[in-house]
Design a protein around this motif. Sequence first.
Motif, PDB file in Angstrom:
ATOM      1  N   ILE A 144       0.838  -1.200   0.000  1.00 23.39           N
ATOM      2  CA  ILE A 144       0.000   0.000   0.000  1.00 23.39           C
ATOM      3  C   ILE A 144       0.874   1.252   0.000  1.00 23.39           C
ATOM      4  CG2 ILE A 144      -1.749   1.264   1.278  1.00 23.39           C
ATOM      5  CD1 ILE A 144      -2.640  -1.453   2.419  1.00 23.39           C
ATOM      6  N   LEU A 147       1.115   4.172  -2.878  1.00 19.68           N
ATOM      7  CA  LEU A 147       0.924   5.595  -2.610  1.00 19.68           C
ATOM      8  C   LEU A 147       2.103   6.402  -3.146  1.00 19.68           C
ATOM      9  CD1 LEU A 147      -0.685   7.813  -1.232  1.00 19.68           C
ATOM     10  CD2 LEU A 147       0.656   7.415   0.798  1.00 19.68           C
ATOM     11  N   CYS A 203       2.709   7.162  -6.801  1.00 17.28           N
ATOM     12  CA  CYS A 203       1.949   8.256  -7.394  1.00 17.28           C
ATOM     13  C   CYS A 203       2.664   9.593  -7.249  1.00 17.28           C
ATOM     14  CB  CYS A 203       0.584   8.321  -6.732  1.00 17.28           C
ATOM     15  SG  CYS A 203      -0.544   9.375  -7.585  1.00 17.28           S
ATOM     16  N   CYS A 232       2.579  16.237  -0.600  1.00 16.57           N
ATOM     17  CA  CYS A 232       2.323  14.816  -0.850  1.00 16.57           C
ATOM     18  C   CYS A 232       3.306  13.955  -0.063  1.00 16.57           C
ATOM     19  CB  CYS A 232       2.431  14.547  -2.343  1.00 16.57           C
ATOM     20  SG  CYS A 232       2.228  12.833  -2.786  1.00 16.57           S
ATOM     21  N   VAL A 234       2.370  13.984   3.700  1.00 21.34           N
ATOM     22  CA  VAL A 234       1.196  13.142   3.969  1.00 21.34           C
ATOM     23  C   VAL A 234       1.586  11.670   3.884  1.00 21.34           C
ATOM     24  CG1 VAL A 234      -1.072  12.497   3.127  1.00 21.34           C
ATOM     25  CG2 VAL A 234      -0.426  14.880   3.193  1.00 21.34           C
ATOM     26  N   PHE A 248       1.577   8.766   6.708  1.00 23.24           N
ATOM     27  CA  PHE A 248       0.708   7.630   6.421  1.00 23.24           C
ATOM     28  C   PHE A 248       1.387   6.300   6.747  1.00 23.24           C
ATOM     29  CE2 PHE A 248      -0.772   4.520   3.221  1.00 23.24           C
ATOM     30  CZ  PHE A 248      -2.098   4.439   3.603  1.00 23.24           C
ATOM     31  N   LEU A 273      -7.986  17.145   1.204  1.00 29.29           N
ATOM     32  CA  LEU A 273      -6.555  17.362   1.011  1.00 29.29           C
ATOM     33  C   LEU A 273      -6.139  16.944  -0.393  1.00 29.29           C
ATOM     34  CD1 LEU A 273      -4.130  18.306   2.614  1.00 29.29           C
ATOM     35  CD2 LEU A 273      -3.712  15.963   3.275  1.00 29.29           C
ATOM     36  N   LEU A 307      -4.869  19.126  -3.639  1.00 32.46           N
ATOM     37  CA  LEU A 307      -3.587  18.800  -4.280  1.00 32.46           C
ATOM     38  C   LEU A 307      -3.777  18.620  -5.785  1.00 32.46           C
ATOM     39  CD1 LEU A 307      -1.630  16.112  -2.256  1.00 32.46           C
ATOM     40  CD2 LEU A 307      -0.636  17.883  -3.628  1.00 32.46           C
ATOM     41  N   ILE A 339      -5.117  11.752 -10.934  1.00 29.72           N
ATOM     42  CA  ILE A 339      -4.380  11.920  -9.683  1.00 29.72           C
ATOM     43  C   ILE A 339      -5.271  11.652  -8.472  1.00 29.72           C
ATOM     44  CG2 ILE A 339      -3.168  13.608  -8.271  1.00 29.72           C
ATOM     45  CD1 ILE A 339      -1.473  12.827 -10.561  1.00 29.72           C
ATOM     46  N   LEU A 370      -5.715   7.909  -7.776  1.00 33.33           N
ATOM     47  CA  LEU A 370      -4.405   7.286  -7.518  1.00 33.33           C
ATOM     48  C   LEU A 370      -3.877   7.660  -6.142  1.00 33.33           C
ATOM     49  CD1 LEU A 370      -2.302   7.378 -10.803  1.00 33.33           C
ATOM     50  CD2 LEU A 370      -3.267   5.433  -9.608  1.00 33.33           C
ATOM     51  N   LEU A 371      -4.098   8.904  -5.725  1.00 34.73           N
ATOM     52  CA  LEU A 371      -3.613   9.333  -4.408  1.00 34.73           C
ATOM     53  C   LEU A 371      -4.593   8.974  -3.302  1.00 34.73           C
ATOM     54  CD1 LEU A 371      -2.064  12.906  -4.639  1.00 34.73           C
ATOM     55  CD2 LEU A 371      -0.978  10.835  -3.844  1.00 34.73           C
ATOM     56  N   PRO A 416      -5.169   4.732  -2.132  1.00 32.93           N
ATOM     57  CA  PRO A 416      -4.228   4.131  -1.172  1.00 32.93           C
ATOM     58  C   PRO A 416      -4.298   4.794   0.201  1.00 32.93           C
ATOM     59  CG  PRO A 416      -3.087   4.665  -3.204  1.00 32.93           C
ATOM     60  CD  PRO A 416      -4.462   5.223  -3.327  1.00 32.93           C
ATOM     61  N   LEU A 417      -4.464   6.127   0.217  1.00 40.49           N
ATOM     62  CA  LEU A 417      -4.526   6.820   1.503  1.00 40.49           C
ATOM     63  C   LEU A 417      -5.724   6.372   2.323  1.00 40.49           C
ATOM     64  CD1 LEU A 417      -3.540  10.516   0.749  1.00 40.49           C
ATOM     65  CD2 LEU A 417      -2.425   8.974   2.323  1.00 40.49           C
ATOM     66  N   ILE A 466      -7.095   3.339   2.335  1.00 39.97           N
ATOM     67  CA  ILE A 466      -7.170   1.903   2.634  1.00 39.97           C
ATOM     68  C   ILE A 466      -7.393   1.643   4.132  1.00 39.97           C
ATOM     69  CG2 ILE A 466      -5.794  -0.219   2.696  1.00 39.97           C
ATOM     70  CD1 ILE A 466      -4.845   0.464  -0.097  1.00 39.97           C
ATOM     71  N   PHE A 525      -4.948  12.683  10.401  1.00 40.32           N
ATOM     72  CA  PHE A 525      -5.024  13.356   9.114  1.00 40.32           C
ATOM     73  C   PHE A 525      -5.718  14.706   9.216  1.00 40.32           C
ATOM     74  CE2 PHE A 525      -3.707   9.336   7.295  1.00 40.32           C
ATOM     75  CZ  PHE A 525      -2.800   9.804   6.370  1.00 40.32           C
ATOM     76  N   LEU A 537      -2.906  16.922  10.323  1.00 40.70           N
ATOM     77  CA  LEU A 537      -1.941  17.038   9.236  1.00 40.70           C
ATOM     78  C   LEU A 537      -2.471  17.955   8.133  1.00 40.70           C
ATOM     79  CD1 LEU A 537       0.793  15.705   8.574  1.00 40.70           C
ATOM     80  CD2 LEU A 537      -0.465  14.190   7.076  1.00 40.70           C
TER      81      LEU A 537
END
Lengths: 248, 229
Positions: free
Chosen positions: A123, A127, A130, A151, A154, A158, B154, B158, B168, B171-172, B175-176, B178, B215, B218
Amino acid sequence: MTHAKFSRGLVPLSVLSVVLLVGGFAMVFFYAPNEADQGFVQKIFYLHVPLAIVALCGFVAGGIYGIRFLRKGDRTDDLRSYVAIHISLILAIGALITGSIWAKASWGSWWVWDEPTLVSFLIVFLLFACYQPLRFSIEDRERQARYASVCAVVGGAFVPLNFLAVRLAQAYTHPRVFATADGGLPAKMQLPFYLSLLGMALLYVTLWRYEMASKNTSWQLRALRRKLAGDDAVPPVGRTAAPTLPSS
Amino acid sequence: MSATPTRAVVAALIRKDLRRELRTQESLPAMALFSVTTFVLFHFGLDARSLEGDLAAGVFWVTMLFAAVLAINRQFVAEREEGGFDGFLLAPVDRTALFVAKAAVLFGFLVALQVVAVPAFAILLLEPSPGPGLPELAGMLLLADAGIAVVGTLVGALAVQTRAREVIVPLLALPLMIPVVIAAARGTAPLWLEAGAAAVEGRWPLILGLYDLVFGLLAYAVFDYLLDE
Protein backbone atom coordinates in the motif's frame (compact mmCIF):
# COMPACT_ATOMS: atom_id res chain seq x y z
CA MET A 1 25.47 27.43 -5.43
CA THR A 2 28.03 25.24 -3.76
CA HIS A 3 28.44 21.98 -5.58
CA ALA A 4 31.30 20.73 -3.43
CA LYS A 5 29.08 19.88 -0.48
CA PHE A 6 27.28 17.20 -2.44
CA SER A 7 30.39 15.34 -3.58
CA ARG A 8 32.49 15.67 -0.43
CA GLY A 9 33.44 12.32 1.09
CA LEU A 10 31.64 10.31 -1.58
CA VAL A 11 34.58 8.01 -2.28
CA PRO A 12 35.15 6.82 1.30
CA LEU A 13 31.40 6.49 1.73
CA SER A 14 31.11 4.31 -1.37
CA VAL A 15 34.05 2.14 -0.28
CA LEU A 16 32.59 1.76 3.20
CA SER A 17 29.16 0.71 1.95
CA VAL A 18 30.68 -1.81 -0.48
CA VAL A 19 32.86 -3.25 2.30
CA LEU A 20 29.94 -3.48 4.72
CA LEU A 21 27.55 -5.03 2.21
CA VAL A 22 30.10 -7.54 0.94
CA GLY A 23 31.22 -8.33 4.48
CA GLY A 24 27.64 -8.65 5.68
CA PHE A 25 26.62 -10.96 2.86
CA ALA A 26 29.81 -12.99 3.23
CA MET A 27 28.88 -13.54 6.87
CA VAL A 28 25.34 -14.44 5.83
CA PHE A 29 26.63 -17.26 3.68
CA PHE A 30 29.65 -18.47 5.63
CA TYR A 31 28.98 -17.59 9.26
CA ALA A 32 25.24 -17.52 9.91
CA PRO A 33 23.71 -20.98 10.39
CA ASN A 34 20.94 -22.28 8.14
CA GLU A 35 17.53 -21.79 9.68
CA ALA A 36 16.09 -25.05 11.04
CA ASP A 37 12.66 -24.96 9.32
CA GLN A 38 13.28 -23.10 6.11
CA GLY A 39 16.90 -24.01 5.40
CA PHE A 40 18.90 -22.07 2.86
CA VAL A 41 15.91 -20.07 1.55
CA GLN A 42 15.80 -18.08 4.77
CA LYS A 43 19.02 -16.33 3.72
CA ILE A 44 16.90 -14.00 1.57
CA PHE A 45 15.80 -12.51 4.89
CA TYR A 46 19.16 -10.73 5.13
CA LEU A 47 18.42 -8.95 1.86
CA HIS A 48 14.65 -8.56 2.03
CA VAL A 49 14.30 -7.06 5.49
CA PRO A 50 17.10 -4.46 5.15
CA LEU A 51 15.67 -3.44 1.75
CA ALA A 52 12.23 -2.95 3.24
CA ILE A 53 13.39 -1.14 6.39
CA VAL A 54 15.67 1.20 4.49
CA ALA A 55 13.00 1.92 1.86
CA LEU A 56 10.45 2.83 4.55
CA CYS A 57 12.95 5.04 6.38
CA GLY A 58 13.69 6.67 3.03
CA PHE A 59 10.00 7.44 2.49
CA VAL A 60 9.79 9.00 5.94
CA ALA A 61 13.00 10.94 5.27
CA GLY A 62 11.39 12.23 2.06
CA GLY A 63 8.51 13.48 4.19
CA ILE A 64 10.86 15.16 6.65
CA TYR A 65 12.67 16.97 3.83
CA GLY A 66 9.23 17.90 2.54
CA ILE A 67 8.47 19.58 5.87
CA ARG A 68 11.79 21.39 5.70
CA PHE A 69 11.05 22.62 2.22
CA LEU A 70 7.62 23.88 3.24
CA ARG A 71 9.06 25.71 6.23
CA LYS A 72 12.17 27.21 4.68
CA GLY A 73 11.46 27.22 0.96
CA ASP A 74 14.91 26.00 -0.04
CA ARG A 75 14.62 24.21 -3.40
CA THR A 76 17.51 21.93 -2.47
CA ASP A 77 15.31 20.39 0.22
CA ASP A 78 12.72 19.59 -2.42
CA LEU A 79 15.44 17.92 -4.47
CA ARG A 80 16.54 15.97 -1.38
CA SER A 81 12.99 14.82 -0.77
CA TYR A 82 12.55 13.85 -4.41
CA VAL A 83 15.79 11.86 -4.57
CA ALA A 84 15.04 10.13 -1.25
CA ILE A 85 11.63 8.99 -2.48
CA HIS A 86 13.00 8.02 -5.88
CA ILE A 87 15.67 5.72 -4.45
CA SER A 88 13.26 4.35 -1.86
CA LEU A 89 10.89 3.38 -4.66
CA ILE A 90 13.66 1.38 -6.31
CA LEU A 91 14.55 -0.37 -3.05
CA ALA A 92 10.83 -0.96 -2.42
CA ILE A 93 10.48 -2.81 -5.72
CA GLY A 94 13.44 -4.94 -4.63
CA ALA A 95 11.79 -5.59 -1.27
CA LEU A 96 8.50 -6.58 -2.90
CA ILE A 97 10.22 -8.97 -5.31
CA THR A 98 12.41 -10.59 -2.65
CA GLY A 99 9.42 -10.78 -0.29
CA SER A 100 7.41 -12.50 -2.98
CA ILE A 101 10.19 -15.01 -3.64
CA TRP A 102 10.47 -15.71 0.06
CA ALA A 103 6.72 -16.14 0.37
CA LYS A 104 6.71 -18.61 -2.51
CA ALA A 105 9.54 -20.57 -0.97
CA SER A 106 8.28 -20.75 2.58
CA TRP A 107 4.47 -20.42 2.31
CA GLY A 108 3.96 -21.83 -1.17
CA SER A 109 2.40 -18.86 -2.96
CA TRP A 110 3.77 -15.71 -4.51
CA TRP A 111 1.49 -13.42 -2.62
CA VAL A 112 0.02 -13.91 0.83
CA TRP A 113 -2.80 -11.57 1.76
CA ASP A 114 -2.97 -12.45 5.43
CA GLU A 115 0.53 -11.17 5.88
CA PRO A 116 0.30 -7.64 7.25
CA THR A 117 3.81 -6.42 6.66
CA LEU A 118 3.83 -7.36 2.99
CA VAL A 119 0.38 -5.86 2.42
CA SER A 120 1.10 -2.58 4.22
CA PHE A 121 4.31 -2.33 2.30
CA LEU A 122 2.47 -2.73 -0.98
CA ILE A 123 0.00 0.00 0.00
CA VAL A 124 2.78 2.40 0.92
CA PHE A 125 4.51 1.56 -2.34
CA LEU A 126 1.33 2.24 -4.34
CA LEU A 127 0.92 5.59 -2.61
CA PHE A 128 4.48 6.73 -3.27
CA ALA A 129 4.38 5.39 -6.82
CA CYS A 130 1.95 8.26 -7.39
CA TYR A 131 4.47 10.85 -6.24
CA GLN A 132 6.15 11.15 -9.62
CA PRO A 133 2.96 11.28 -11.74
CA LEU A 134 1.80 14.05 -9.42
CA ARG A 135 5.00 16.02 -9.99
CA PHE A 136 4.84 15.39 -13.70
CA SER A 137 1.34 16.77 -14.00
CA ILE A 138 2.19 20.15 -12.45
CA GLU A 139 4.06 22.44 -14.77
CA ASP A 140 4.80 25.42 -12.61
CA ARG A 141 8.14 24.64 -10.91
CA GLU A 142 7.47 26.40 -7.67
CA ARG A 143 4.02 24.90 -7.31
CA GLN A 144 5.34 21.48 -8.27
CA ALA A 145 7.85 21.62 -5.43
CA ARG A 146 5.25 22.78 -2.92
CA TYR A 147 2.59 20.23 -3.88
CA ALA A 148 5.09 17.38 -4.06
CA SER A 149 6.31 18.28 -0.57
CA VAL A 150 2.76 18.21 0.79
CA CYS A 151 2.32 14.82 -0.85
CA ALA A 152 5.60 13.58 0.68
CA VAL A 153 4.60 14.82 4.15
CA VAL A 154 1.20 13.14 3.97
CA GLY A 155 2.81 9.95 2.72
CA GLY A 156 5.42 10.01 5.47
CA ALA A 157 2.73 10.33 8.14
CA PHE A 158 0.71 7.63 6.42
CA VAL A 159 3.47 5.01 6.77
CA PRO A 160 3.10 4.28 10.53
CA LEU A 161 -0.69 4.68 10.55
CA ASN A 162 -1.12 2.28 7.67
CA PHE A 163 1.10 -0.32 9.30
CA LEU A 164 -0.96 -0.08 12.47
CA ALA A 165 -4.27 -0.52 10.63
CA VAL A 166 -3.14 -3.41 8.45
CA ARG A 167 -1.43 -5.20 11.32
CA LEU A 168 -4.55 -5.03 13.48
CA ALA A 169 -6.64 -6.34 10.62
CA GLN A 170 -4.79 -9.57 10.15
CA ALA A 171 -3.59 -12.64 11.91
CA TYR A 172 0.04 -12.87 12.86
CA THR A 173 1.66 -15.03 10.23
CA HIS A 174 4.70 -12.98 9.43
CA PRO A 175 7.77 -14.36 11.17
CA ARG A 176 8.40 -12.14 14.15
CA VAL A 177 12.11 -12.77 14.12
CA PHE A 178 13.00 -10.35 16.86
CA ALA A 179 10.37 -11.05 19.45
CA THR A 180 9.18 -14.60 19.43
CA ALA A 181 8.53 -16.81 22.39
CA ASP A 182 11.75 -18.77 21.95
CA GLY A 183 13.97 -15.74 22.32
CA GLY A 184 14.08 -14.26 18.82
CA LEU A 185 17.01 -14.13 16.46
CA PRO A 186 20.03 -16.15 17.61
CA ALA A 187 23.28 -14.28 18.08
CA LYS A 188 24.93 -15.94 15.10
CA MET A 189 22.19 -14.56 12.88
CA GLN A 190 22.02 -11.17 14.56
CA LEU A 191 25.47 -9.96 13.61
CA PRO A 192 25.17 -10.70 9.87
CA PHE A 193 21.68 -9.18 9.87
CA TYR A 194 22.74 -5.92 11.50
CA LEU A 195 25.76 -5.75 9.18
CA SER A 196 23.53 -6.18 6.12
CA LEU A 197 21.10 -3.61 7.48
CA LEU A 198 23.86 -1.12 8.09
CA GLY A 199 25.36 -1.87 4.68
CA MET A 200 22.01 -1.35 2.98
CA ALA A 201 21.47 1.92 4.84
CA LEU A 202 24.92 3.12 3.78
CA LEU A 203 24.22 2.03 0.21
CA TYR A 204 21.04 4.10 0.30
CA VAL A 205 22.86 7.15 1.63
CA THR A 206 25.61 6.69 -0.97
CA LEU A 207 23.16 6.41 -3.86
CA TRP A 208 21.25 9.39 -2.54
CA ARG A 209 24.42 11.47 -2.35
CA TYR A 210 25.48 10.43 -5.86
CA GLU A 211 22.10 11.37 -7.29
CA MET A 212 22.17 14.71 -5.46
CA ALA A 213 25.66 15.41 -6.76
CA SER A 214 24.71 14.41 -10.28
CA LYS A 215 21.55 16.50 -10.37
CA ASN A 216 23.41 19.45 -8.93
CA THR A 217 26.28 19.13 -11.36
CA SER A 218 24.03 19.04 -14.38
CA TRP A 219 22.29 22.19 -13.17
CA GLN A 220 25.63 23.79 -12.53
CA LEU A 221 26.65 22.88 -16.06
CA ARG A 222 23.51 24.39 -17.52
CA ALA A 223 24.09 27.62 -15.66
CA LEU A 224 27.70 27.81 -16.83
CA ARG A 225 26.80 27.10 -20.45
CA ARG A 226 24.13 29.71 -20.32
CA LYS A 227 26.62 32.18 -18.95
CA LEU A 228 29.18 31.34 -21.66
CA ALA A 229 27.03 30.92 -24.74
CA GLY A 230 24.07 33.09 -23.86
CA ASP A 231 20.54 32.21 -22.86
CA ASP A 232 19.48 31.08 -26.33
CA ALA A 233 22.17 28.42 -26.61
CA VAL A 234 20.67 26.34 -23.81
CA PRO A 235 17.26 24.89 -24.63
CA PRO A 236 14.68 25.38 -21.89
CA VAL A 237 13.83 22.39 -19.73
CA GLY A 238 10.77 20.54 -20.90
CA ARG A 239 8.14 19.13 -18.64
CA THR A 240 9.76 16.93 -16.07
CA ALA A 241 8.95 15.27 -12.80
CA ALA A 242 12.41 15.98 -11.42
CA PRO A 243 12.85 19.15 -9.39
CA THR A 244 14.91 21.88 -10.94
CA LEU A 245 17.16 24.17 -9.00
CA PRO A 246 16.92 27.83 -9.80
CA SER A 247 19.95 28.26 -12.02
CA SER A 248 22.44 30.56 -10.47
CA MET B 1 -4.97 38.59 11.95
CA SER B 2 -8.32 38.49 10.31
CA ALA B 3 -11.12 40.91 10.81
CA THR B 4 -13.88 38.35 10.33
CA PRO B 5 -14.02 35.51 12.84
CA THR B 6 -13.04 32.20 11.23
CA ARG B 7 -16.30 30.58 12.23
CA ALA B 8 -18.27 33.11 10.21
CA VAL B 9 -15.99 32.58 7.22
CA VAL B 10 -16.43 28.82 7.41
CA ALA B 11 -20.18 29.20 7.67
CA ALA B 12 -20.25 31.53 4.67
CA LEU B 13 -18.17 29.14 2.60
CA ILE B 14 -20.34 26.18 3.55
CA ARG B 15 -23.47 28.17 2.64
CA LYS B 16 -21.92 29.07 -0.70
CA ASP B 17 -21.03 25.47 -1.52
CA LEU B 18 -24.40 24.13 -0.47
CA ARG B 19 -26.22 26.77 -2.50
CA ARG B 20 -24.04 25.98 -5.46
CA GLU B 21 -24.80 22.28 -5.14
CA LEU B 22 -28.49 23.05 -4.82
CA ARG B 23 -28.44 25.02 -8.05
CA THR B 24 -26.06 23.00 -10.21
CA GLN B 25 -26.62 19.57 -8.63
CA GLU B 26 -23.37 18.31 -9.98
CA SER B 27 -22.12 16.10 -7.12
CA LEU B 28 -24.81 14.49 -4.99
CA PRO B 29 -27.15 13.10 -7.66
CA ALA B 30 -24.15 11.68 -9.49
CA MET B 31 -22.86 10.06 -6.31
CA ALA B 32 -26.22 8.50 -5.50
CA LEU B 33 -26.77 7.22 -9.02
CA PHE B 34 -23.25 5.89 -9.15
CA SER B 35 -23.71 4.00 -5.87
CA VAL B 36 -26.93 2.34 -6.97
CA THR B 37 -25.41 1.44 -10.34
CA THR B 38 -22.40 -0.05 -8.59
CA PHE B 39 -24.65 -2.16 -6.33
CA VAL B 40 -26.35 -3.50 -9.46
CA LEU B 41 -22.93 -4.14 -11.00
CA PHE B 42 -21.85 -6.07 -7.92
CA HIS B 43 -25.03 -8.12 -8.08
CA PHE B 44 -24.10 -9.28 -11.56
CA GLY B 45 -20.36 -9.31 -11.00
CA LEU B 46 -20.61 -11.54 -7.94
CA ASP B 47 -23.69 -13.35 -9.25
CA ALA B 48 -25.23 -12.99 -5.80
CA ARG B 49 -28.86 -12.42 -4.90
CA SER B 50 -27.93 -11.16 -1.49
CA LEU B 51 -24.85 -10.41 0.55
CA GLU B 52 -24.07 -10.58 4.23
CA GLY B 53 -21.22 -10.09 6.68
CA ASP B 54 -17.73 -9.39 5.34
CA LEU B 55 -18.72 -9.41 1.70
CA ALA B 56 -21.60 -7.00 2.20
CA ALA B 57 -19.43 -4.62 4.22
CA GLY B 58 -16.67 -4.76 1.62
CA VAL B 59 -18.99 -4.08 -1.32
CA PHE B 60 -20.66 -1.24 0.53
CA TRP B 61 -17.48 0.53 1.60
CA VAL B 62 -15.68 0.19 -1.71
CA THR B 63 -18.73 1.69 -3.38
CA MET B 64 -18.82 4.56 -0.89
CA LEU B 65 -15.15 5.26 -1.54
CA PHE B 66 -15.56 5.36 -5.31
CA ALA B 67 -18.61 7.58 -4.94
CA ALA B 68 -16.55 9.88 -2.72
CA VAL B 69 -13.90 10.10 -5.45
CA LEU B 70 -16.57 11.55 -7.77
CA ALA B 71 -17.22 14.37 -5.30
CA ILE B 72 -13.52 14.91 -4.57
CA ASN B 73 -12.88 15.34 -8.29
CA ARG B 74 -15.35 18.22 -8.48
CA GLN B 75 -14.63 19.74 -5.08
CA PHE B 76 -12.32 22.60 -6.05
CA VAL B 77 -13.13 22.88 -9.75
CA ALA B 78 -15.39 25.89 -9.33
CA GLU B 79 -12.77 27.56 -7.15
CA ARG B 80 -10.20 27.15 -9.85
CA GLU B 81 -12.15 27.72 -13.02
CA GLU B 82 -14.49 30.43 -11.85
CA GLY B 83 -12.01 32.42 -9.81
CA GLY B 84 -13.09 31.26 -6.37
CA PHE B 85 -9.48 30.84 -5.28
CA ASP B 86 -8.62 34.41 -6.26
CA GLY B 87 -11.61 35.80 -4.45
CA PHE B 88 -10.84 33.78 -1.35
CA LEU B 89 -7.16 34.68 -1.33
CA LEU B 90 -7.96 38.38 -1.66
CA ALA B 91 -10.23 38.29 1.36
CA PRO B 92 -8.51 39.04 4.68
CA VAL B 93 -9.50 35.74 6.27
CA ASP B 94 -7.80 32.69 7.70
CA ARG B 95 -6.99 30.32 4.85
CA THR B 96 -7.63 27.18 6.81
CA ALA B 97 -11.29 28.21 6.79
CA LEU B 98 -11.49 27.00 3.20
CA PHE B 99 -10.23 23.59 4.22
CA VAL B 100 -12.64 23.30 7.13
CA ALA B 101 -15.58 24.39 4.97
CA LYS B 102 -14.73 22.08 2.08
CA ALA B 103 -14.20 19.10 4.39
CA ALA B 104 -17.49 19.86 6.17
CA VAL B 105 -19.34 20.06 2.85
CA LEU B 106 -17.83 16.78 1.63
CA PHE B 107 -18.76 15.22 4.96
CA GLY B 108 -22.30 16.47 4.49
CA PHE B 109 -22.42 15.07 0.96
CA LEU B 110 -21.27 11.67 2.20
CA VAL B 111 -23.87 11.61 4.97
CA ALA B 112 -26.58 12.66 2.52
CA LEU B 113 -25.39 10.02 0.08
CA GLN B 114 -25.60 7.34 2.75
CA VAL B 115 -29.13 8.35 3.66
CA VAL B 116 -29.94 7.15 0.14
CA ALA B 117 -27.32 4.45 -0.31
CA VAL B 118 -27.85 2.47 2.90
CA PRO B 119 -31.56 1.86 2.25
CA ALA B 120 -30.80 1.15 -1.42
CA PHE B 121 -28.15 -1.32 -0.39
CA ALA B 122 -30.52 -2.93 2.13
CA ILE B 123 -33.20 -3.34 -0.53
CA LEU B 124 -30.97 -4.47 -3.38
CA LEU B 125 -28.25 -6.59 -1.84
CA LEU B 126 -28.20 -6.85 1.93
CA GLU B 127 -29.80 -10.03 3.25
CA PRO B 128 -30.26 -9.26 6.96
CA SER B 129 -32.16 -6.12 7.80
CA PRO B 130 -29.80 -3.35 8.91
CA GLY B 131 -32.35 -2.34 11.56
CA PRO B 132 -30.94 -3.91 14.74
CA GLY B 133 -27.42 -2.53 14.51
CA LEU B 134 -28.46 0.89 13.23
CA PRO B 135 -26.94 3.08 15.99
CA GLU B 136 -23.58 1.30 15.70
CA LEU B 137 -23.78 1.52 11.93
CA ALA B 138 -24.45 5.25 12.13
CA GLY B 139 -21.42 5.67 14.38
CA MET B 140 -19.14 3.79 11.98
CA LEU B 141 -20.53 5.75 9.02
CA LEU B 142 -19.89 9.10 10.68
CA LEU B 143 -16.35 8.20 11.77
CA ALA B 144 -15.43 6.84 8.35
CA ASP B 145 -17.05 9.80 6.56
CA ALA B 146 -14.96 12.19 8.64
CA GLY B 147 -11.78 10.40 7.56
CA ILE B 148 -12.82 10.32 3.90
CA ALA B 149 -13.80 14.00 4.04
CA VAL B 150 -10.48 15.12 5.54
CA VAL B 151 -8.22 13.10 3.28
CA GLY B 152 -10.46 13.70 0.27
CA THR B 153 -10.32 17.47 0.71
CA LEU B 154 -6.56 17.36 1.01
CA VAL B 155 -6.20 15.25 -2.13
CA GLY B 156 -8.77 17.35 -3.96
CA ALA B 157 -6.81 20.51 -3.21
CA LEU B 158 -3.59 18.80 -4.28
CA ALA B 159 -5.00 17.51 -7.52
CA VAL B 160 -7.02 20.48 -8.73
CA GLN B 161 -3.95 22.35 -9.94
CA THR B 162 -2.57 19.41 -11.88
CA ARG B 163 -3.18 18.57 -15.52
CA ALA B 164 -4.47 15.09 -14.89
CA ARG B 165 -6.88 15.76 -12.03
CA GLU B 166 -9.18 12.81 -12.74
CA VAL B 167 -6.22 10.45 -12.65
CA ILE B 168 -4.38 11.92 -9.68
CA VAL B 169 -7.38 11.94 -7.34
CA PRO B 170 -8.09 8.20 -7.35
CA LEU B 171 -4.40 7.29 -7.52
CA LEU B 172 -3.61 9.33 -4.41
CA ALA B 173 -6.85 9.07 -2.48
CA LEU B 174 -7.51 5.35 -2.72
CA PRO B 175 -4.23 4.13 -1.17
CA LEU B 176 -4.53 6.82 1.50
CA MET B 177 -8.01 5.59 2.38
CA ILE B 178 -7.17 1.90 2.63
CA PRO B 179 -7.02 2.15 6.46
CA VAL B 180 -10.54 3.62 6.37
CA VAL B 181 -11.80 0.73 4.28
CA ILE B 182 -10.09 -1.81 6.53
CA ALA B 183 -11.50 -0.37 9.74
CA ALA B 184 -14.94 0.55 8.37
CA ALA B 185 -15.51 -2.77 6.62
CA ARG B 186 -14.30 -4.83 9.57
CA GLY B 187 -16.38 -2.71 11.90
CA THR B 188 -19.55 -2.97 9.81
CA ALA B 189 -19.32 -6.66 8.95
CA PRO B 190 -20.57 -8.00 12.32
CA LEU B 191 -23.61 -5.71 12.08
CA TRP B 192 -24.68 -7.37 8.84
CA LEU B 193 -24.39 -11.02 9.79
CA GLU B 194 -27.23 -13.25 8.70
CA ALA B 195 -27.40 -14.70 12.20
CA GLY B 196 -28.11 -11.23 13.60
CA ALA B 197 -26.01 -8.23 14.49
CA ALA B 198 -23.02 -8.97 16.66
CA ALA B 199 -21.02 -6.50 18.73
CA VAL B 200 -18.47 -4.30 16.97
CA GLU B 201 -14.90 -4.73 18.18
CA GLY B 202 -13.74 -1.57 19.89
CA ARG B 203 -10.51 -1.29 17.93
CA TRP B 204 -12.18 -0.43 14.60
CA PRO B 205 -13.87 2.80 15.70
CA LEU B 206 -10.64 3.54 17.58
CA ILE B 207 -8.55 3.22 14.41
CA LEU B 208 -11.03 5.38 12.51
CA GLY B 209 -10.89 7.99 15.26
CA LEU B 210 -7.09 7.94 15.26
CA TYR B 211 -7.04 8.22 11.47
CA ASP B 212 -9.45 11.18 11.56
CA LEU B 213 -7.37 12.89 14.22
CA VAL B 214 -3.96 12.38 12.60
CA PHE B 215 -5.02 13.36 9.11
CA GLY B 216 -7.20 16.16 10.41
CA LEU B 217 -4.24 17.76 12.16
CA LEU B 218 -1.94 17.04 9.24
CA ALA B 219 -4.30 18.52 6.68
CA TYR B 220 -4.86 21.53 8.93
CA ALA B 221 -1.08 22.06 9.04
CA VAL B 222 -0.27 21.67 5.35
CA PHE B 223 -3.37 23.07 3.66
CA ASP B 224 -2.01 26.62 3.63
CA TYR B 225 0.77 25.57 1.27
CA LEU B 226 -1.72 24.38 -1.33
CA LEU B 227 -3.23 27.84 -1.69
CA ASP B 228 -0.32 30.22 -2.16
CA GLU B 229 -0.48 31.78 -5.56
